[in-house]
Motif scaffolding. Structure first.
Motif, mmCIF file in Angstrom:
data_model
loop_
_atom_site.group_PDB
_atom_site.id
_atom_site.type_symbol
_atom_site.label_atom_id
_atom_site.label_comp_id
_atom_site.label_asym_id
_atom_site.label_seq_id
_atom_site.Cartn_x
_atom_site.Cartn_y
_atom_site.Cartn_z
ATOM 1 N N ALA A 272 21.026 47.400 25.036
ATOM 2 C CA ALA A 272 21.396 47.014 23.619
ATOM 3 C C ALA A 272 20.791 45.520 23.591
ATOM 4 O O ALA A 272 20.974 44.668 24.578
ATOM 5 C CB ALA A 272 22.748 46.858 23.121
ATOM 6 N N ALA A 273 19.806 45.185 22.770
ATOM 7 C CA ALA A 273 19.203 43.739 22.351
ATOM 8 C C ALA A 273 19.829 43.038 21.454
ATOM 9 O O ALA A 273 19.753 41.998 21.330
ATOM 10 C CB ALA A 273 17.731 43.972 22.389
ATOM 11 N N ASP A 274 20.432 43.925 20.310
ATOM 12 C CA ASP A 274 21.004 43.271 19.235
ATOM 13 C C ASP A 274 22.029 43.897 18.313
ATOM 14 O O ASP A 274 22.601 44.979 18.982
ATOM 15 C CB ASP A 274 19.680 42.934 18.172
ATOM 16 C CG ASP A 274 18.945 44.072 17.917
ATOM 17 O OD1 ASP A 274 19.540 45.086 17.865
ATOM 18 O OD2 ASP A 274 17.889 44.036 17.423
ATOM 19 N N LEU A 275 22.451 43.547 17.361
ATOM 20 C CA LEU A 275 23.522 44.169 16.490
ATOM 21 C C LEU A 275 23.028 45.652 16.011
ATOM 22 O O LEU A 275 23.775 46.423 15.928
ATOM 23 C CB LEU A 275 23.464 43.307 15.095
ATOM 24 C CG LEU A 275 24.829 43.837 14.211
ATOM 25 C CD1 LEU A 275 26.139 43.819 14.871
ATOM 26 C CD2 LEU A 275 25.013 43.033 12.966
ATOM 27 N N LEU A 276 21.727 45.971 15.760
ATOM 28 C CA LEU A 276 21.265 46.953 15.307
ATOM 29 C C LEU A 276 21.618 48.279 16.395
ATOM 30 O O LEU A 276 22.080 49.587 16.248
ATOM 31 C CB LEU A 276 19.955 47.295 15.204
ATOM 32 C CG LEU A 276 19.586 46.459 13.461
ATOM 33 C CD1 LEU A 276 18.009 46.357 13.582
ATOM 34 C CD2 LEU A 276 20.353 46.908 12.318
ATOM 35 N N ASP A 277 21.369 48.130 17.775
ATOM 36 C CA ASP A 277 21.701 48.730 18.972
ATOM 37 C C ASP A 277 23.092 48.964 18.932
ATOM 38 O O ASP A 277 23.488 50.138 19.193
ATOM 39 C CB ASP A 277 21.045 48.117 20.144
ATOM 40 C CG ASP A 277 19.550 48.052 20.284
ATOM 41 O OD1 ASP A 277 18.947 48.846 19.431
ATOM 42 O OD2 ASP A 277 19.335 47.182 20.771
ATOM 43 N N LEU A 278 24.110 48.006 18.885
ATOM 44 C CA LEU A 278 25.379 48.342 18.857
ATOM 45 C C LEU A 278 25.924 49.292 17.807
ATOM 46 O O LEU A 278 26.730 50.014 17.865
ATOM 47 C CB LEU A 278 26.109 46.986 19.029
ATOM 48 C CG LEU A 278 25.924 46.179 20.098
ATOM 49 C CD1 LEU A 278 26.760 44.769 19.977
ATOM 50 C CD2 LEU A 278 25.940 46.930 21.356
ATOM 51 N N LEU A 279 25.316 49.128 16.503
ATOM 52 C CA LEU A 279 25.756 49.699 15.416
ATOM 53 C C LEU A 279 25.455 51.118 15.713
ATOM 54 O O LEU A 279 26.278 52.208 15.110
ATOM 55 C CB LEU A 279 25.200 49.255 14.244
ATOM 56 C CG LEU A 279 25.605 48.070 13.635
ATOM 57 C CD1 LEU A 279 24.913 47.514 12.248
ATOM 58 C CD2 LEU A 279 27.074 47.849 13.311
ATOM 59 N N ALA A 280 24.455 51.481 16.214
ATOM 60 C CA ALA A 280 23.956 52.968 16.307
ATOM 61 C C ALA A 280 24.631 53.591 17.696
ATOM 62 O O ALA A 280 24.443 54.865 17.725
ATOM 63 C CB ALA A 280 22.380 52.885 16.717
ATOM 64 N N ALA A 281 25.649 52.633 18.423
ATOM 65 C CA ALA A 281 26.140 53.327 19.680
ATOM 66 C C ALA A 281 27.757 53.658 19.503
ATOM 67 O O ALA A 281 28.114 53.069 18.369
ATOM 68 C CB ALA A 281 25.759 52.366 20.704
ATOM 69 N N ALA A 282 28.283 54.256 20.524
ATOM 70 C CA ALA A 282 29.412 54.643 20.313
ATOM 71 C C ALA A 282 30.125 53.270 20.515
ATOM 72 O O ALA A 282 29.650 52.308 21.339
ATOM 73 C CB ALA A 282 29.896 55.839 21.654
#
Length: 399
Positions: A220-230
């Motif tokens: 994860a590099a940013d907020l978008l990665d975290l939003l798409a993850a569990a």
């Protein structure tokens, strides 16, 4: 109000515009920031405050955690233990007293506040909030009493924070399936003068390991990665304290087990994210689900994710650099997915992506549940009793 009238209707001021909504939230966040905290950067503060949440029900693992903290290669940290009641506070204080003064002097144990602590799922969020309010470090990390930071954990966090000052630091977390075995371990330990006089043994809650450690964490590099993850456990993050003290990030007891994840996402939104691809600690996942709320057996992951996204949807969202290109690529991928029977027409924007994410989360949940069930079988008495029969069968097949 005078600034809002001249010039008339500038874009940053009406609350209906994105920028106006964002700027309008800042005063409210600052007003709702954690109270009672020392000013960030006031001088003399340690690098890190480790907030340890304990309910007093796992003294054996709390001992493990304190020992791991006492053995850190970097001592630029303090520890704030938030206990869920007088018995838990007494047990935590007794555990701390077993260490040398050099470590004891950096540990504070906080009991339940005068107004009491919420019961159930909101208790962990309340405990985290009390620990953050008492923190003096530049960064804050929240651990539960069944987690074990590795010896270089603080040093790793400090090095990562220097790579991108002011950003939330994210480390990889190893997980291990365990099962509680109350009273399995016994030790001759005096918890009172009467016990010492009788020479009695005190039962200590223990655990058996039922699976090998595993590391499953998407980059994860940013907020978008975290939003798409569990949802990820909060123990994998270290958050700058100014996010709590100045920007109003908090652990909301109303969110229950999801309060940790929502607080992390809000902090990343304001501070950015710096991921280090190195394992920093071990998180135990209990077969009975008595963990930090991310173990199998709780609410479905898709349902939890929807609840967190709904809370973020009610706010103006701040994204990091390079997000425009990533959003455009995501939208193009979603728009290019066609639903059945549409004659090639693009599906409703975002529907295909949401369905794919929901399916992925369902598969992840099913895998975790299957692992938990397999671990339960391996920990069962029947599996252990029949071990000689399986060994004999394997020997016969190899002949």
């Amino acid at each position: 109000m005078s600034d809002r009238s001249a010039p008339l209707g500038p874009a940053p001021l009406p609350p209906g515009t994105p920028l106006g909504a964002l700027l309008g939230e800042l005063p409210g966040r600052a007003a709702g920031a954690a109270t009672g905290t020392a000013p960030v950067g006031s001088g003399g503060e340690p690098f890190l405050t480790v907030v340890v949440r304990t309910g007093g029900t796992r003294p054996a693992t709390l001992d493990d955690l304190l020992l791991a903290l006492a053995a850190q290669t970097c001592d630029a940290f303090e520890v704030v233990v938030t206990a869920s009641g007088p018995p838990a506070a007494a047990a935590a204080s007794a555990a701390v007293e077993a260490f040398e003064a050099s470590f004891r002097g950096r540990v504070r144990v906080l009991g339940t506040p005068a107004g009491g602590q919420p019961a159930g799922a909101g208790a962990a969020a309340s405990a985290a909030s009390r620990g953050v309010a008492a923190a003096r470090g530049r960064y804050v990390a929240v651990l539960d009493d069944d987690q074990v930071p590795f010896g270089h954990w603080v040093e790793l966090l400090r090095g990562a924070a220097g790579g991108r000052p002011g950003a939330v630091v994210r480390l990889a977390v190893a997980t291990q399936q365990v099962v509680a075995t109350p009273g399995r371990w016994r030790r001759a330990e005096a918890v009172s003068r009467a016990a010492r006089a009788d020479g009695g043994a005190v039962a200590v809650d223990a655990y058996d390991v039922t699976a090998r450690p595993a590391v499953r964490q998407a980059p994860a590099a940013d907020l978008l990665d975290l939003l798409a993850a569990a949802p990820e456990p909060v123990c994998g993050f270290a958050v700058p304290r100014y996010a709590f003290a100045d920007l109003g990030v908090r652990f909301d007891p109303a969110l229950g087990a999801d309060a940790d994840w929502l607080a992390v996402l809000r902090a990343v939104q304001w501070c950015g994210l710096h991921t280090v691809d190195e394992v920093g600690l071990l998180r135990r996942v209990w077969r009975d689900g008595a963990s930090d709320g991310t173990a199998p057996g709780g609410a479905p992951l898709a349902e939890r994710r929807a609840r967190v996204l709904a809370a973020l949807d009610a706010e103006a969202l701040l994204l990091d650099r390079h997000s425009a290109s990533r959003l455009a690529a995501l939208h193009a991928a979603a728009a290019g997915a066609c639903g059945p029977g549409t004659g090639g027409e693009p599906a409703e924007p975002g529907v295909a992506a949401d369905e794919h994410a929901a399916q992925l989360l369902a598969v992840q949940a099913a895998c975790e549940d299957a692992e938990a069930r397999l671990a339960a079988v391996h920990a069962s008495t029947s599996w252990r009793v029949t071990a000689p029969l399986r060994a004999a069968a394997d020997w016969w097949r190899r002949r």
